[in-house]
Design a protein around this motif. Structure first.
Motif, short mmCIF file in Angstrom:
data_model
loop_
_atom_site.label_atom_id
_atom_site.label_comp_id
_atom_site.label_asym_id
_atom_site.label_seq_id
_atom_site.Cartn_x
_atom_site.Cartn_y
_atom_site.Cartn_z
N GLU A 163 0.70 -1.33 0.05
CA GLU A 163 -0.41 0.31 0.42
C GLU A 163 0.50 0.84 -0.34
N ASP A 164 1.82 0.84 0.93
CA ASP A 164 2.96 2.53 1.45
C ASP A 164 3.83 2.41 -0.71
N ALA A 165 4.77 1.52 -0.78
CA ALA A 165 4.59 1.47 -2.26
C ALA A 165 3.94 2.45 -3.55
N VAL A 166 2.45 2.08 -3.00
CA VAL A 166 1.46 2.44 -4.52
C VAL A 166 1.69 3.79 -4.02
N ASN A 167 1.24 4.16 -2.99
CA ASN A 167 1.13 5.15 -2.56
C ASN A 167 2.08 6.56 -3.01
N TYR B 9 9.70 10.86 -16.23
CA TYR B 9 10.10 9.55 -15.03
C TYR B 9 10.64 8.88 -15.46
N TRP B 10 12.08 8.73 -15.01
CA TRP B 10 12.77 7.25 -15.17
C TRP B 10 13.48 6.74 -13.73
N ARG C 174 3.41 6.12 -5.52
CA ARG C 174 3.78 6.20 -6.69
C ARG C 174 2.99 6.89 -7.18
N VAL C 175 1.77 7.66 -6.36
CA VAL C 175 0.98 7.86 -7.23
C VAL C 175 1.56 9.36 -6.68
N ARG C 176 1.80 9.84 -6.00
CA ARG C 176 2.64 11.17 -5.55
C ARG C 176 3.73 11.68 -6.30
N VAL C 177 4.96 10.78 -6.84
CA VAL C 177 5.77 10.47 -7.96
C VAL C 177 4.88 10.98 -9.38
N ALA C 178 3.78 10.06 -9.08
CA ALA C 178 2.96 10.54 -10.86
C ALA C 178 2.51 11.60 -10.63
N HIS D 49 6.35 -3.62 -12.23
CA HIS D 49 5.26 -3.08 -12.40
C HIS D 49 4.21 -1.96 -11.22
N ASN D 50 4.75 -1.90 -10.02
CA ASN D 50 4.16 0.00 -9.79
C ASN D 50 4.62 0.81 -10.86
N ASP D 51 6.08 0.90 -10.86
CA ASP D 51 6.67 1.81 -11.33
C ASP D 51 6.28 2.25 -12.61
N LEU D 52 6.30 1.08 -13.32
CA LEU D 52 5.39 1.25 -14.62
C LEU D 52 4.43 2.12 -14.77
N THR D 53 2.98 0.97 -14.31
CA THR D 53 1.91 1.34 -13.67
C THR D 53 0.80 2.59 -12.99
N VAL D 54 2.03 2.59 -11.78
CA VAL D 54 1.17 3.90 -10.94
C VAL D 54 2.47 5.20 -11.36
N SER D 55 3.79 4.87 -11.19
CA SER D 55 4.52 5.81 -11.67
C SER D 55 4.73 6.82 -12.52
N ASN D 56 4.24 5.91 -13.68
CA ASN D 56 4.47 5.84 -14.91
C ASN D 56 5.74 6.27 -15.70
#
Length: 527
Positions: free
Chosen positions: A320-324, A341-342, A326-330, A376-383
């Motif tokens: 959950e924290d990882a996703v949250n 973003y790389w 990455r939402v802020r990064v995006a 997956h999270n870096d690609l789909t949440v952080s974009n």
């Protein structure tokens, strides 16, 4: 030989119950609340949304630090075998990929600690690095020959992009005369910014003389850390110092009419991109470098790439924290028009909240599944438009290598890890220029952490690549569709306890595809 996917496990499963059925995380940006899918349905329908487009993928990469300096001098057959695993885009006679087809190679430009030997203060000889710049101020282009060999091998295998990165300026330019800092202070004085920029420019031109075109240069690495313990080459920098260094490098590259782009700023953790966190003066790097009102604005420099880079360390657990984060990064990235973003460095560090520990070499599927979830999270949440691993070749008892080797400078054995092939499920099939597209699971945008799905559309729009990460203990049966229509499967590949990106027989494949427990499956299809 190819094997039927249905022969890997029981042919059908009982109604699938997710181990974490209460934890439904939004893993793809949609901006709308969607109906959640029921985890108790036997067959899930996974629908790719070809008109819901996100970032275009630029490359997947890994670094030559530090082992390539030695392995590049190993016997030809062995170093070629390692290069094939990392770079090859070909298949063997059974249709199995020979390698993971990286599209970016990262070349560590050393600071000269290797020439200093034990006097460098860096305890581990394998973490010292040569410099092309000699103590007398001349350049020796025969230095770093093992790394040059791997860079040339990458080129010959078709790797499209080359990036160079120093962890420290040359020791002749540092305040300490060493390749690491003291007391957490920057190891490069302002009076040497221009000399450092000219040095990196000379390295780019020197490598061009060896037939290697340098596409990117990343002048600083993890500037938030102190780098004072002599564990490796490194130095901290404040944002204002990074501004000065990049401005000097931009001028030097422009003066030589080079089109190499500058990547900034390899943040040590992703939250340094969007908040102050615990490093005042070294944080909020998206706003500080790319908002025009900032005194450290770099976005108007001609050589600066319209990208910002950071490392996913220490931000991957709990889920959950990882996703949250990455939402802020995006969100931060989207605040600057045209900025991408790389995720430019990752391996498994720390204890990750007890989920997995970085210590201890593990060639098996457990760390591979963890890495696949991070990707997956870096690609789909952080974009993220790029995703890079840290050590392509590791001699260490740590979860930091795609390929492991005996810690021997002249010869040794090498060992494939499942982490190599987990990355390959993405890097081998999601080509530069492919665009991530939306995914629904049983008409829902939200996904369960035990089954993560992403999809990518080719530039010609004639191919869709699905990557499915089943971390759960149950097999999952799926129907794959695109805009509600069944797709035509062209290739199916699996990484699991028993398979390493193995091509599966699709001759008798029906509408349903079985995704075995504890596996990563890539499906290449025509919509």
């Amino acid at each position: 030989m190819k094997r039927s996917l249905y022969n890997l496990t029981k042919p059908l499963v009982k109604p699938f119950v997710f181990a974490l059925c209460g934890l439904l995380i939004a893993c793809q940006s949609s901006g709308q609340e969607q109906q959640k899918y029921s985890p108790e349905q036997e067959t899930l329908t996974i629908n790719a949304l070809t008109n819901e487009t996100y970032q275009s993928i630029e490359h997947f990469g890994a670094s030559d630090a530090w082992s390539a300096q030695f392995v590049g001098e190993w016997p030809e057959q062995k170093k070629h075998g390692i290069a094939e695993l990392l770079f090859s885009q070909e298949n063997d006679p059974d249709g199995n990929p020979k390698g993971i087809g990286l599209s970016m190679w990262r070349f560590n430009v050393g600071a000269g600690s290797a020439q200093q030997g034990e006097q460098s203060g860096i305890r581990d000889e394998w973490r010292r690095a040569e410099s092309f710049l000699e103590a007398d101020g001349t350049y020796n282009w025969d230095r770093q020959s093992g790394q040059v060999w791997f860079a040339n091998a990458a080129k010959e295998f078709g790797v499209e992009k080359l990036l160079i990165f120093p962890n420290s300026p040359p020791v002749s330019m540092t305040k300490t005369g060493k390749a690491y800092a003291k007391d957490g202070q920057s190891n490069l004085g302002e009076e040497n910014y221009q000399a450092f920029g000219e040095y990196l420019t000379q390295v780019i031109m020197g490598l061009q003389g060896k037939g290697l075109k340098v596409d990117y240069v990343s002048p600083v690495n993890e500037p938030q850390w102190d780098w004072s313990d002599g564990g490796q080459e490194g130095t901290p920098f404040w944002n204002s110092e990074i501004f000065g260094i990049v401005k000097a490098l931009d001028k030097s590259l422009s003066d030589q009419n080079l089109n190499t782009k500058i990547d900034v700023a390899e943040a040590g953790k992703i939250n340094y991109l969007y908040e102050q966190a615990d490093k005042e003066g070294r944080e909020n790097q998206v706003a500080d470098f790319f908002q025009p009102e900032s005194s450290n604005y770099l976005g108007d420099l001609t050589q600066v790439s319209p990208t910002v880079s950071a490392h996913s360390y220490f931000t991957t657990s709990p889920f959950e924290d990882a996703v949250n984060q990455r939402v802020r990064v995006a969100s931060a990235i989207s605040s600057v028009e045209g900025l991408s973003y790389w995720m430019s460095e990752y391996c498994i560090l720390g204890d990750n909240g007890g989920e997995i520990n970085g210590s201890g070499r593990d060639l098996g599927i457990d760390p591979a599944l963890y890495v696949a979830r991070v990707i997956h999270n870096d690609l789909t949440v952080s974009n993220a438009s790029a995703w890079h691993w840290w050590l392509a070749i590791s001699p260490y008892d740590y979860k930091d290598g795609l390929i492991y080797i005996d810690k021997q400078k002249e010869d040794g054995n090498y060992y494939e890890s499942k982490m190599l092939w987990a990355l390959g499920n993405y890097s081998r099939f999601v080509k530069p220029g492919y665009q991530r597209i939306g995914v629904e699971v049983n008409e829902a945008k939200q996904q369960n952490p035990d089954l993560l799905v992403s999809a990518y559309l080719s530039e010609t729009k004639e191919e869709i690549v699905y990557v499915l990460v089943n971390s759960g203990i149950k097999d999952v049966s799926v129907n794959l569709t695109a805009e509600g229509n069944l797709i035509a499967v062209q290739g199916l590949y699996i990484t699991s306890k028993d398979s390493s990106l193995e091509s599966m027989d699709i001759g008798d494949l029906g509408e349903r595809i079985l995704i075995p427990s504890r596996s990563i499956v890539t499906v290449v299809s025509h919509p």
